[in-house]
Design a protein around this motif. Structure first.
Motif, PDB file in Angstrom:
ATOM      1  N   GLU A  15       0.831  -1.213   0.000  1.00 30.80           N
ATOM      2  CA  GLU A  15       0.000   0.000   0.000  1.00 30.80           C
ATOM      3  C   GLU A  15       0.862   1.259   0.000  1.00 30.80           C
ATOM      4  OE1 GLU A  15      -3.144   0.397  -0.493  1.00 30.80           O
ATOM      5  OE2 GLU A  15      -3.881  -1.646  -0.246  1.00 30.80           O
ATOM      6  N   VAL A  16       2.017   1.205   0.682  1.00 32.99           N
ATOM      7  CA  VAL A  16       2.929   2.348   0.657  1.00 32.99           C
ATOM      8  C   VAL A  16       3.345   2.644  -0.782  1.00 32.99           C
ATOM      9  CG1 VAL A  16       5.268   3.106   1.263  1.00 32.99           C
ATOM     10  CG2 VAL A  16       3.829   2.070   3.008  1.00 32.99           C
ATOM     11  N   VAL A  17       3.735   1.597  -1.503  1.00 33.50           N
ATOM     12  CA  VAL A  17       4.171   1.774  -2.895  1.00 33.50           C
ATOM     13  C   VAL A  17       3.029   2.313  -3.757  1.00 33.50           C
ATOM     14  CG1 VAL A  17       5.006   0.573  -4.958  1.00 33.50           C
ATOM     15  CG2 VAL A  17       5.965   0.009  -2.722  1.00 33.50           C
ATOM     16  N   LEU A  18       1.839   1.754  -3.593  1.00 33.82           N
ATOM     17  CA  LEU A  18       0.704   2.210  -4.405  1.00 33.82           C
ATOM     18  C   LEU A  18       0.277   3.635  -4.054  1.00 33.82           C
ATOM     19  CD1 LEU A  18      -1.458  -1.028  -4.577  1.00 33.82           C
ATOM     20  CD2 LEU A  18       0.064  -0.083  -6.325  1.00 33.82           C
ATOM     21  N   GLY A  19       0.628   4.106  -2.861  1.00 31.81           N
ATOM     22  CA  GLY A  19       0.277   5.457  -2.448  1.00 31.81           C
ATOM     23  C   GLY A  19       1.271   6.521  -2.875  1.00 31.81           C
ATOM     24  N   ILE A  20       2.402   6.101  -3.456  1.00 29.87           N
ATOM     25  CA  ILE A  20       3.396   7.082  -3.911  1.00 29.87           C
ATOM     26  C   ILE A  20       2.875   7.750  -5.188  1.00 29.87           C
ATOM     27  CG2 ILE A  20       5.748   7.415  -4.769  1.00 29.87           C
ATOM     28  CD1 ILE A  20       6.541   4.913  -3.140  1.00 29.87           C
ATOM     29  N   PRO A  21       2.781   9.082  -5.154  1.00 27.49           N
ATOM     30  CA  PRO A  21       2.270   9.784  -6.343  1.00 27.49           C
ATOM     31  C   PRO A  21       3.060   9.405  -7.603  1.00 27.49           C
ATOM     32  CG  PRO A  21       2.466  11.295  -4.500  1.00 27.49           C
ATOM     33  CD  PRO A  21       3.117   9.997  -4.077  1.00 27.49           C
ATOM     34  N   PHE A  22       2.378   9.253  -8.679  1.00 28.80           N
ATOM     35  CA  PHE A  22       2.877   8.900 -10.008  1.00 28.80           C
ATOM     36  C   PHE A  22       3.371   7.453 -10.095  1.00 28.80           C
ATOM     37  CE2 PHE A  22       3.580  13.538  -9.614  1.00 28.80           C
ATOM     38  CZ  PHE A  22       2.611  13.951 -10.520  1.00 28.80           C
ATOM     39  N   ILE A  23       4.148   6.994  -9.123  1.00 27.71           N
ATOM     40  CA  ILE A  23       4.638   5.611  -9.160  1.00 27.71           C
ATOM     41  C   ILE A  23       3.477   4.644  -8.955  1.00 27.71           C
ATOM     42  CG2 ILE A  23       6.098   3.900  -7.999  1.00 27.71           C
ATOM     43  CD1 ILE A  23       8.075   6.220  -7.445  1.00 27.71           C
ATOM     44  N   LEU A  79      -6.409   7.068   0.303  1.00 27.93           N
ATOM     45  CA  LEU A  79      -6.818   5.825   0.963  1.00 27.93           C
ATOM     46  C   LEU A  79      -5.657   4.839   1.063  1.00 27.93           C
ATOM     47  CD1 LEU A  79     -10.417   5.225  -0.387  1.00 27.93           C
ATOM     48  CD2 LEU A  79      -9.737   5.704   1.962  1.00 27.93           C
ATOM     49  N   HIS A  80      -4.786   4.803   0.056  1.00 26.10           N
ATOM     50  CA  HIS A  80      -3.600   3.940   0.131  1.00 26.10           C
ATOM     51  C   HIS A  80      -2.702   4.384   1.286  1.00 26.10           C
ATOM     52  CE1 HIS A  80      -4.295   1.472  -3.356  1.00 26.10           C
ATOM     53  NE2 HIS A  80      -4.391   2.530  -4.150  1.00 26.10           N
ATOM     54  N   TRP A  81      -2.559   5.695   1.486  1.00 24.92           N
ATOM     55  CA  TRP A  81      -1.756   6.203   2.601  1.00 24.92           C
ATOM     56  C   TRP A  81      -2.353   5.767   3.939  1.00 24.92           C
ATOM     57  CZ3 TRP A  81      -1.676  12.004   0.816  1.00 24.92           C
ATOM     58  CH2 TRP A  81      -0.857  12.148  -0.301  1.00 24.92           C
ATOM     59  N   ILE A  82      -3.654   6.010   4.085  1.00 26.99           N
ATOM     60  CA  ILE A  82      -4.335   5.688   5.347  1.00 26.99           C
ATOM     61  C   ILE A  82      -4.272   4.188   5.622  1.00 26.99           C
ATOM     62  CG2 ILE A  82      -6.574   5.669   6.518  1.00 26.99           C
ATOM     63  CD1 ILE A  82      -7.187   8.299   4.933  1.00 26.99           C
ATOM     64  N   THR A  83      -4.511   3.388   4.586  1.00 25.18           N
ATOM     65  CA  THR A  83      -4.492   1.936   4.748  1.00 25.18           C
ATOM     66  C   THR A  83      -3.096   1.447   5.109  1.00 25.18           C
ATOM     67  OG1 THR A  83      -6.301   1.697   3.182  1.00 25.18           O
ATOM     68  CG2 THR A  83      -4.985  -0.261   3.610  1.00 25.18           C
ATOM     69  N   SER A  84      -2.078   1.985   4.456  1.00 23.67           N
ATOM     70  CA  SER A  84      -0.713   1.539   4.760  1.00 23.67           C
ATOM     71  C   SER A  84      -0.345   1.869   6.205  1.00 23.67           C
ATOM     72  CB  SER A  84       0.292   2.164   3.789  1.00 23.67           C
ATOM     73  OG  SER A  84       0.375   3.564   3.947  1.00 23.67           O
TER      74      SER A  84
END
Length: 97
Positions: A15-23, A79-84
């Motif tokens: 989730e951390v990776v998916l929450g990185i903008p653009f990446i 949501l990816h940030w919060i979930t991670s």
């Protein structure tokens, strides 16, 4: 360490990776949104293991919601940030107890 705790570490880091903008967006769009489907399955497995081990279920449930709502730009990123954060804090607490 229990398998459910390990799965929380794994899904939290994903989730951390998916929450990185653009990446994260590049991964999700580049996979044809199947990355969200994979995460949905991983969160479901984590939830089942957490129920079995009588551990916290909030992170995996939030992950399921994030995998579905993650289709919406910017909302999904937050949501990816919060979930991670939720998953990693839960995993840390279960590792230290």
């Amino acid at each position: 360490m229990r398998i459910s705790t390990g799965m929380k570490w794994l899904t939290g880091l994903c989730e951390v990776v998916l929450g990185i903008p653009f990446i994260g967006a590049s991964i999700i769009i580049g996979s044809g949104w199947s990355a969200l489907g994979v995460m949905l399955i991983l969160h479901a497995i984590t939830l089942i293991l957490s129920i079995r081990d009588m551990e916290g279920k909030g992170g995996p449930i939030l992950g399921l919601v994030t995998s579905v709502v993650g289709l919406i730009p910017f909302v999904g990123m937050v949501l990816h940030w919060i979930t991670s954060i939720t998953l990693l804090i839960s995993a840390y607490r279960e590792t230290t107890h």
